[in-house]
Write an enzyme that holds these catalytic residues in place. Sequence first.
Site, PDB file in Angstrom:
ATOM      1  N   ASP A 122      -6.119  -1.267   0.107  1.00 27.66           N
ATOM      2  CA  ASP A 122      -7.176  -0.420   0.659  1.00 27.66           C
ATOM      3  C   ASP A 122      -7.000  -0.388   2.177  1.00 27.66           C
ATOM      4  OD1 ASP A 122      -9.491   0.897   1.369  1.00 27.66           O
ATOM      5  OD2 ASP A 122     -10.862  -0.482   0.375  1.00 27.66           O
ATOM      6  N   ASN A 144      -5.953   6.057  16.609  1.00 30.15           N
ATOM      7  CA  ASN A 144      -4.831   6.143  15.677  1.00 30.15           C
ATOM      8  C   ASN A 144      -4.066   7.428  15.974  1.00 30.15           C
ATOM      9  OD1 ASN A 144      -6.156   8.307  14.370  1.00 30.15           O
ATOM     10  ND2 ASN A 144      -7.010   6.982  12.779  1.00 30.15           N
ATOM     11  N   GLY A 177       3.031   0.440  12.259  1.00 31.65           N
ATOM     12  CA  GLY A 177       2.690  -0.518  13.302  1.00 31.65           C
ATOM     13  C   GLY A 177       1.856   0.113  14.399  1.00 31.65           C
ATOM     14  N   ASP A 204     -10.059  -1.107  12.511  1.00 33.34           N
ATOM     15  CA  ASP A 204     -11.070  -2.009  13.060  1.00 33.34           C
ATOM     16  C   ASP A 204     -10.542  -3.441  13.140  1.00 33.34           C
ATOM     17  OD1 ASP A 204     -12.801   0.157  13.146  1.00 33.34           O
ATOM     18  OD2 ASP A 204     -13.640  -0.278  11.177  1.00 33.34           O
TER      19      ASP A 204
END
Length: 292
Positions: A249, A189, A225, A255
């Site tokens: 959430d 990320n 994105g 994942d």
Amino acid sequence: MAQSGEVLIVGSINVDLVVRAAQLPAPGQTVTGGVFARHQGGKGANQAVAAARAGATVTMVGAVGDDEYGRGALADVVSEGVDVNRVAVMSGESTGLALIAVDERGANQIVVAPGANAALGAAAVDTALAGYEPRAGSVAVLSFELGDEVIVAAGRYAAAREMRLLVNPAPARALPRPLLAMSPIVLPNKGEAATLTGLSDPRAAAVALAGQTGAPVIITLGAGGALLHEPGGSPETYLLPAPTVEVVDTTGAGDAFVGALAAHLAAGRPLREAAAAAVDAASKSVTSAGAR
């Protein structure tokens, strides 16, 4: 849904103990009024479930303790169609646990006690993978809740069988040098990419990581994105926008992205198409509570 392909997941299996509250605590602060829930988790198990839901045939390698948490975790992934026959059940070790706090906006804080995940070694991975022969075009996924020796051993096994290799460096730490030589597609990320490269700009970080691996890099950007950098592509770098959704959430969104990407690649879809489908899967995942 992707046409069926074969995905190997080598990763962690945890149980998530979650408290939802109005706000996340600051250091030294206690926040009351929360609501507790228990969910199945672990980056590897989450990715395995996401890949199975996207249509892949999924085999998992990992470890749990010989305890109630471990039995429940395995039963849950089996119910999703994941093959866990290569998961080690370790006596004397606890199943990995994650303590998660989630606020009313869906942001989270996570602390993990790895348990059996930390006890898994390279020799156990080699034993688990004995006799496993993937079909052509299969994809292997590695994530960093396991130790470097496990990741490298699994990577070598996959590379020797010409599997496409995806590496999710979460939580972020330096990529093992032997892994770089395997030309994995690295999937951090934004924060993890900055930690790995020292560069806060995702585009610059993606270029730097691709320079180390010689392979595409995809950086997930949450509601923004994902950014795909594909050396030699036209264009080389492009943004894959996420649909607007109501966030409940964000736990496990990364994942969901990784698992869906693996499934779509294993089904033979081009990287850009597979990544776009993975962004959609991750966006859908944040609309409900829990990592799955």
